[in-house]
Design an enzyme around this catalytic site. Structure first.
Site, mmCIF file in Angstrom:
data_model
loop_
_atom_site.group_PDB
_atom_site.id
_atom_site.type_symbol
_atom_site.label_atom_id
_atom_site.label_comp_id
_atom_site.label_asym_id
_atom_site.label_seq_id
_atom_site.Cartn_x
_atom_site.Cartn_y
_atom_site.Cartn_z
ATOM 1 N N LYS A 1 -55.538 2.652 -25.543
ATOM 2 C CA LYS A 1 -56.528 3.340 -24.706
ATOM 3 C C LYS A 1 -57.777 2.466 -24.491
ATOM 4 O O LYS A 1 -58.254 2.323 -23.379
ATOM 5 C CB LYS A 1 -56.951 4.675 -25.357
ATOM 6 N N ARG B 1 -60.215 15.192 -29.013
ATOM 7 C CA ARG B 1 -59.131 14.941 -29.962
ATOM 8 C C ARG B 1 -58.665 16.234 -30.612
ATOM 9 O O ARG B 1 -57.760 16.204 -31.438
ATOM 10 C CB ARG B 1 -59.641 14.019 -31.057
ATOM 11 N N ARG C 1 -54.447 -5.466 -35.258
ATOM 12 C CA ARG C 1 -55.649 -5.451 -34.409
ATOM 13 C C ARG C 1 -56.823 -6.147 -35.094
ATOM 14 O O ARG C 1 -57.052 -5.972 -36.283
ATOM 15 C CB ARG C 1 -56.009 -4.003 -34.083
ATOM 16 N N ARG D 1 -60.692 -3.388 -38.809
ATOM 17 C CA ARG D 1 -61.387 -2.118 -39.063
ATOM 18 C C ARG D 1 -60.860 -1.492 -40.353
ATOM 19 O O ARG D 1 -59.671 -1.586 -40.640
ATOM 20 C CB ARG D 1 -61.131 -1.157 -37.886
ATOM 21 N N ARG E 1 -54.247 8.671 -39.963
ATOM 22 C CA ARG E 1 -54.609 8.814 -38.543
ATOM 23 C C ARG E 1 -53.427 9.300 -37.715
ATOM 24 O O ARG E 1 -53.601 10.113 -36.800
ATOM 25 C CB ARG E 1 -55.119 7.482 -37.998
HETATM 26 P P1 AMP Z 1 -61.028 5.423 -32.431
HETATM 27 O O1 AMP Z 1 -61.802 4.167 -32.252
HETATM 28 O O2 AMP Z 1 -60.948 6.249 -31.176
HETATM 29 O O3 AMP Z 1 -59.685 5.213 -33.067
HETATM 30 O O4 AMP Z 1 -61.881 6.335 -33.467
HETATM 31 C C1 AMP Z 1 -62.173 5.874 -34.767
HETATM 32 C C2 AMP Z 1 -62.538 7.057 -35.650
HETATM 33 O O5 AMP Z 1 -63.718 7.693 -35.139
HETATM 34 C C3 AMP Z 1 -61.505 8.167 -35.728
HETATM 35 O O6 AMP Z 1 -60.461 7.892 -36.650
HETATM 36 C C4 AMP Z 1 -62.384 9.330 -36.190
HETATM 37 O O7 AMP Z 1 -62.734 9.222 -37.551
HETATM 38 C C5 AMP Z 1 -63.638 9.100 -35.352
HETATM 39 N N1 AMP Z 1 -63.534 9.759 -34.037
HETATM 40 C C6 AMP Z 1 -63.507 9.150 -32.825
HETATM 41 N N2 AMP Z 1 -63.403 10.050 -31.849
HETATM 42 C C7 AMP Z 1 -63.351 11.264 -32.447
HETATM 43 C C8 AMP Z 1 -63.222 12.590 -31.978
HETATM 44 N N3 AMP Z 1 -63.110 12.864 -30.660
HETATM 45 N N4 AMP Z 1 -63.216 13.598 -32.883
HETATM 46 C C9 AMP Z 1 -63.343 13.345 -34.199
HETATM 47 N N5 AMP Z 1 -63.439 12.117 -34.723
HETATM 48 C C10 AMP Z 1 -63.446 11.071 -33.856
#
Ligand code: AMP
Length: 209
Positions: free
Chosen positions: A13, A88, A122, A155, A166
């Site tokens: 994404k 989410r 990554r 990360r 996740r």
């Molecule tokens: P991402 O970079 O989108 O994979 O997000 C990294 C982390 O940020 C996720 O594993 C969550 O801990 C937090 N996070 C990001 N977006 C959301 C969301 N919409 N709702 C809850 N936690 C989020």
């Protein structure tokens, strides 16, 4: 145009959004990036979410909705946006309905085995956030960003234990949104497997229809 990018972690994404923003002239709003910036800056929000993120869990809906609400009041969102990683959960999707309309929800379909390989390989630039992959999209020089020479890092949530959490979280809390948006008639599902340019091509074709 107001777009949501949906899909499991590692579906591409963020990569496709980065490529698409240039063509569409829309801001790429990633809640993950916003939370990571808060953690890096050591803000009160960052301190609250640091541990949750490192373990692979979801930040509580109230905090996340508040963050997005604030971001969507900035001036750069007038022509639309690409929301990457939000909503989410169903409560987040319901809250978004009260904040803004959505034109299309793009669901990136990628099998679990590919997702695990993408996440584990990554690497991200500490300075500019550009995303690489050790095999599929390596930098010219190992461990160094092509754009600004920044250090590339893994990360915390791309480590094995967090990846598992996740994916489980995605299945339980986020995947139901596919049906939710399907019923609203805004859902487009595209095959997320392949090189970024290939997936970008599928995305552009799908949204032109
Ligand atoms: P991402 O970079 O989108 O994979 O997000 C990294 C982390 O940020 C996720 O594993 C969550 O801990 C937090 N996070 C990001 N977006 C959301 C969301 N919409 N709702 C809850 N936690 C989020």
């Amino acid at each position: 145009m107001k777009l949501i990018f949906l899909g499991p972690p590692g579906a591409g994404k963020g990569t496709i959004a980065d490529l698409a923003v240039e063509a569409l002239c829309l801001p790429h709003i990633s809640t993950g990036d916003l939370f990571r910036a808060a953690v890096k800056d050591g803000t009160p929000l960052g301190l609250k979410v640091k541990g949750i993120m490192a373990s692979g869990g979801l930040v509580p809906d109230e905090l996340t909705i508040e963050l997005v609400k604030e971001r969507l009041t900035r001036r750069d969102v007038e022509k639309g946006w690409i929301l990457d990683g939000f909503p989410r959960t169903v409560p987040q999707a319901e809250a978004l309905e009260g904040i803004a309309g959505v034109d299309k929800v793009v669901n990136f379909d990628v099998a679990d085995a590919i997702v695990v390989d993408r996440l584990a390989g990554r690497r991200v630039c500490r300075a500019c956030g550009k995303i690489y992959h050790v095999k599929n999209m390596p930098p010219k020089k190992e461990g160094v960003c092509d754009v600004d020479g920044g250090e590339l890092y893994t990360r915390d949530d791309d480590k094995e234990a967090a990846i598992k959490v996740r994916l489980e979280t995605y299945r339980r809390q986020t995947a139901p949104l596919i049906e939710w948006y399907g019923k609203k008639g805004t859902l487009l599902t595209i095959d997320g497997v392949g090189a970024p340019a290939e997936v970008l091509g599928r995305f552009e074709k799908a949204i032109r229809k």
